[in-house]
Design an enzyme around this catalytic site. Structure first.
Site, short mmCIF file in Angstrom:
data_model
loop_
_atom_site.label_atom_id
_atom_site.label_comp_id
_atom_site.label_asym_id
_atom_site.label_seq_id
_atom_site.Cartn_x
_atom_site.Cartn_y
_atom_site.Cartn_z
N LYS A 33 0.88 -1.17 0.00
CA LYS A 33 0.00 0.00 0.00
C LYS A 33 0.92 1.22 0.00
CE LYS A 33 -3.39 2.38 2.96
NZ LYS A 33 -4.10 2.30 4.24
N ASP A 51 -10.33 7.82 3.47
CA ASP A 51 -10.16 7.43 4.88
C ASP A 51 -11.51 7.40 5.59
OD1 ASP A 51 -7.45 7.03 4.80
OD2 ASP A 51 -6.94 9.07 5.43
N ASP A 104 1.46 5.04 0.06
CA ASP A 104 0.70 6.21 0.53
C ASP A 104 1.42 7.51 0.18
OD1 ASP A 104 -1.32 7.60 1.83
OD2 ASP A 104 -1.22 6.37 3.64
C1 GLA Z 1 -3.26 7.60 5.48
C2 GLA Z 1 -4.04 6.45 4.87
C3 GLA Z 1 -4.56 5.56 5.98
C4 GLA Z 1 -3.41 5.06 6.81
C5 GLA Z 1 -2.61 6.22 7.36
C6 GLA Z 1 -1.35 5.75 8.06
O1 GLA Z 1 -4.08 8.47 6.15
O2 GLA Z 1 -5.07 6.93 4.06
O3 GLA Z 1 -5.30 4.49 5.44
O4 GLA Z 1 -2.60 4.23 6.02
O5 GLA Z 1 -2.23 7.11 6.33
O6 GLA Z 1 -0.61 6.78 8.58
#
Ligand code: GLA
Length: 723
Positions: free
Chosen positions: A463, A535, A465
């Site tokens: 994943k 989120d 980010d």
């Molecule tokens: C972002 C992502 C979340 C999580 C956090 C971790 O906000 O969208 O899903 O992975 O970071 O810090």
């Protein structure tokens, strides 16, 4: 079948239900001719004509439907191309010089055949500027890709001040309605519709990523008359994951025009002699079957042509992600216990989120230090990975490679690697700075730590980010006047790094995330298999986010977790079934503290996950029909409905949600489109019946949705031909 007819002066790209034509006028301009349903005869396609009248104070240039207008002369509407020359001249007059058919113009995946790309070449001979205007019609999806390539064929360096992907002139004599997606963190891709006026509409991102605020998509329907399943709709989507802009405006003579591409805000690009610049692709879809028609075209295109080939045809696994259960508090023992429960429920992939690396105990430290935190995982990741695999799950890990916390070893070693203006403090967001991916050494750092991580551990899933936007866009190893290239170089650096990592580790599945859905576009989907869309995991809010997301992006990219009620975003109390049903319309995930679930909750969850596995082929590969919008409110008795129909129309799945009873409205009747009219289908999940596709579409079925947040899955399976 695609017919690309090359005539002296007119080109027609044609497939079953889409045709696009453009041609060269007597004055040598490349002008739009036609976009819409195919016409009966070749001769029906109108010749390319400059605008026949000139309006005082407004010249021909800004009124002609140019396919790739450059800024020159009396041109006051949005151009595609602006160039500065060393002598101060800022004027490009391109004229048609030739055309060619070629193959391999498609860098977005497969090549569908030879000679599938039309290039029309324009040139400003005086100034040595060559422009290739490209068209590629994909026969399966009926999506047309357009882009441009600018070459400096002169002897001096020139500066591109604006270089867009394409301009599109909409059919004349209509006023248009625009549909677009806007929002913010936690409320991405909200669908908005309004009639266009005589003002200029700009959708954009200046944030360095695609943005939560606007998504690079819009749809235009003449007269505002289209519905989900009827009427003409023209839609565009831009494949670029940095700053972008879509401008829609009327010319002074009243014709609506759209220009889309890389944002020209704080942008320029130096082009030395002999160099070229290629723009991102603009995807164009037309449908005579409403908004749903253009969405399904985009879905088909993204599924079959854009998504990384390696995993394109695989069903996405049901995943568990530990973020909401643990936040940064990850540990070997706890993760293994979560994985055990996830496996019992039926999950297929276990993902350890943030907190596993460096000195990462909260969001103030650790980003950049991609070694396993020895306090949390004293024996490394090995034991967790082995345990997870023994349970029959695949293993995934969260990373945020473009970022660094000032409190990190990486920053202490390489403070010069972040975007910053010399001598001025960088802006921190979420306590982090952004690495300058325009620098080859930073790209190498990212590629090599990811390569090491994936080589040393059996990781099936990443994943990736990106939790902040770009500020202070400078720090390239280039002269001061070239620092504005940062915005594009970051995207190019990111694409290059991910491509390289994928090449070295082709089996790994990549999920795209940017604080939820901050970086979703057809460009990123060339490199990522799926997307963390928001989120916000509130199951009701998600219906709105998912409705917007589905305008462009297919269900097999849309990851949606089931989480708790009353979670971090103040979620409402919603039954477990509703939460599952909301998430089951895409790639199902679980993101809750499942160790705190009761036996009853676990039993229900396991059976819903099993049901998802039965229907996911239809959901992930089917044709989607948005039947009732969550924004519909009382009109549909507060009901939302969406259906997926298998491409062979053998089966379908309908999801329906009632937000609450309203004014004693009766239980809703849902009409289900997309099934074969003359075939009979057995209905499961509602009043048992055997109904024809025709009856399902025209009459519908009444659903037993009564209480607040009631939801249902209804399945249809072809029984026999009615004859
Ligand atoms: C972002 C992502 C979340 C999580 C956090 C971790 O906000 O969208 O899903 O992975 O970071 O810090």
């Amino acid at each position: 079948m695609v017919r690309t007819i090359v005539d002296d002066r007119l080109w027609v790209l044609e497939s079953t239900d889409v045709a696009y034509a453009c041609g060269v006028s007597d004055s040598g301009d490349l002008l739009h001719s036609y976009f819409g349903a195919p016409l009966a005869f070749e001769r029906d396609y109108p010749p390319a004509l400059s605008f026949p009248i000139s309006v005082p104070f407004s010249g021909v240039a800004e009124n002609s439907p140019e396919e790739y207008p450059s800024w020159s002369g009396a041109m006051y509407t949005e151009p595609c191309l602006r160039v500065s020359f060393p002598d101060g001249t800022r004027d490009v007059r391109t004229r048609y010089v030739g055309s060619q058919l070629s193959s391999g113009g498609n860098d977005s995946g497969t090549s569908e055949g030879d000679n599938d790309t039309l290039e029309i070449r324009l040139e400003d001979g005086d100034r040595g500027i060559r422009v290739g205007v490209f068209y590629h019609l994909h026969p399966e999806s009926r999506v047309i890709e357009r882009w441009a390539k600018i070459t400096n064929a002169g002897g001096m360096p020139v500066r591109l001040d604006q270089v867009m992907s394409a301009s599109l002139a909409l059919p004349e004599s209509y006023s248009y309605r625009i549909s677009y997606l806007s929002g913010r963190w936690g409320a991405e891709t909200q669908l908005h519709r309004r009639m266009l006026g005589t003002d200029v509409t700009v959708l954009e991102s200046r944030r360095g990523h695609t943005s939560h605020e606007f998504n690079p998509w819009c749809a235009l329907d003449p007269g505002g008359k289209a519905t989900e399943e009827s009427g003409e709709v023209y839609a565009v989507g831009l494949a670029h994951s940095g700053n972008w802009k879509i401008v829609v405006q009327q010319t002074p003579a009243g014709r609506t025009r759209l220009v889309a591409g890389i944002h020209d805000f704080d942008f320029n690009w130096e082009l030395p002699p002999g160099d070229s610049f290629e723009t991102p692709r603009l995807l164009l879809a037309f449908s005579g079957e409403g908004f749903g028609g253009t969405s399904r075209a985009f879905h088909r295109h993204i599924r079959k042509t854009v998504l990384p080939e390696q995993h394109r045809d695989e069903l996405r696994p049901v995943l568990y992600n530990s973020w909401e259960a643990t936040t940064f508090n990850v540990s070997e023992d706890h993760q293994i216990r979560l994985a055990k429960r996830a496996a019992e429920l039926g999950a297929e992939l276990f993902v350890v989120d943030d907190g596993w690396f460096g000195k990462r105990n909260d969001d103030t430290a650790g980003l950049g230090d991609w070694y396993v935190n020895p306090e949390k995982f004293p024996r490394g990741l090995g034991p967790v990975i082995s345990a997870v695999r023994e349970m029959g799950l695949r293993f995934g890990l969260w990373v945020e490679p473009e970022m660094v916390n000032p409190d990190s070893e990486l920053y202490r070693k390489h403070p010069e690697w972040i975007y910053h203006f010399a001598g001025r403090a960088p802006t921190l967001m979420r306590n982090q700075a952004i690495l300058n991916l325009g620098r080859p050494d930073v790209q190498e750092f990212v590629i090599s730590f990811m390569d090491r991580l994936l080589a040393e551990n059996r990781i099936d899933f990443i994943k990736w980010d990106m939790n902040r936007t770009i500020t202070e866009p400078a720090g390239l190893d280039l002269p001061a006047e070239r620092q504005r290239e940062v915005w594009v170089r970051h995207v190019q650096g990111l694409y290059r790094a991910v491509e390289e990592i994928r090449r070295k580790h082709p089996d790994v599945i990549f999920e795209d995330c940017s604080g939820g859905g901050g970086r979703v576009d057809p460009g990123i989907l060339r490199l990522f298999d799926q997307v963390w869309v928001s989120d916000n995991t509130d199951a009701y809010d998600r219906l709105f986010i998912q409705e917007g997301y589905s305008q462009v992006y297919p269900a097999n990219t849309m990851v949606s977790w089931v989480t708790s009620t009353g979670g971090p975003l103040g979620q409402r109390q919603v039954p477990l079934e509703y939460r599952f049903h909301s998430s089951m319309t895409g790639v199902l995930g679980i993101g809750d503290d499942i160790l705190s679930w009761s036996d009853e909750e676990c039993r229900k969850a396991a059976s819903l996950i099993a049901e998802y596995k039965e229907i996911r082929t239809v959901v992930q590969r089917g044709e989607q029909y948005r039947i009732l919008s969550p924004a519909g409110g009382a009109v549909a008795a507060g009901t939302t409905a969406v259906a997926y129909v298998s491409p062979d129309r053998e089966e379908a799945v309908l999801f329906a949600y009632r937000n609450g009873p309203h004014f004693r409205n009766p239980m809703p009747v849902i009409r289900v489109p997309g099934l074969a009219a003359e075939a009979l289908y057995t209905v499961k999940g509602a009043e048992p019946a055997t109904l024809s596709g025709d009856a399902l579409r025209r009459v519908g079925i009444r659903l037993n949705l009564i209480r607040d947040y009631d939801s249902l899955i209804v399945r249809f399976r072809r029984a026999q031909h009615a004859g």
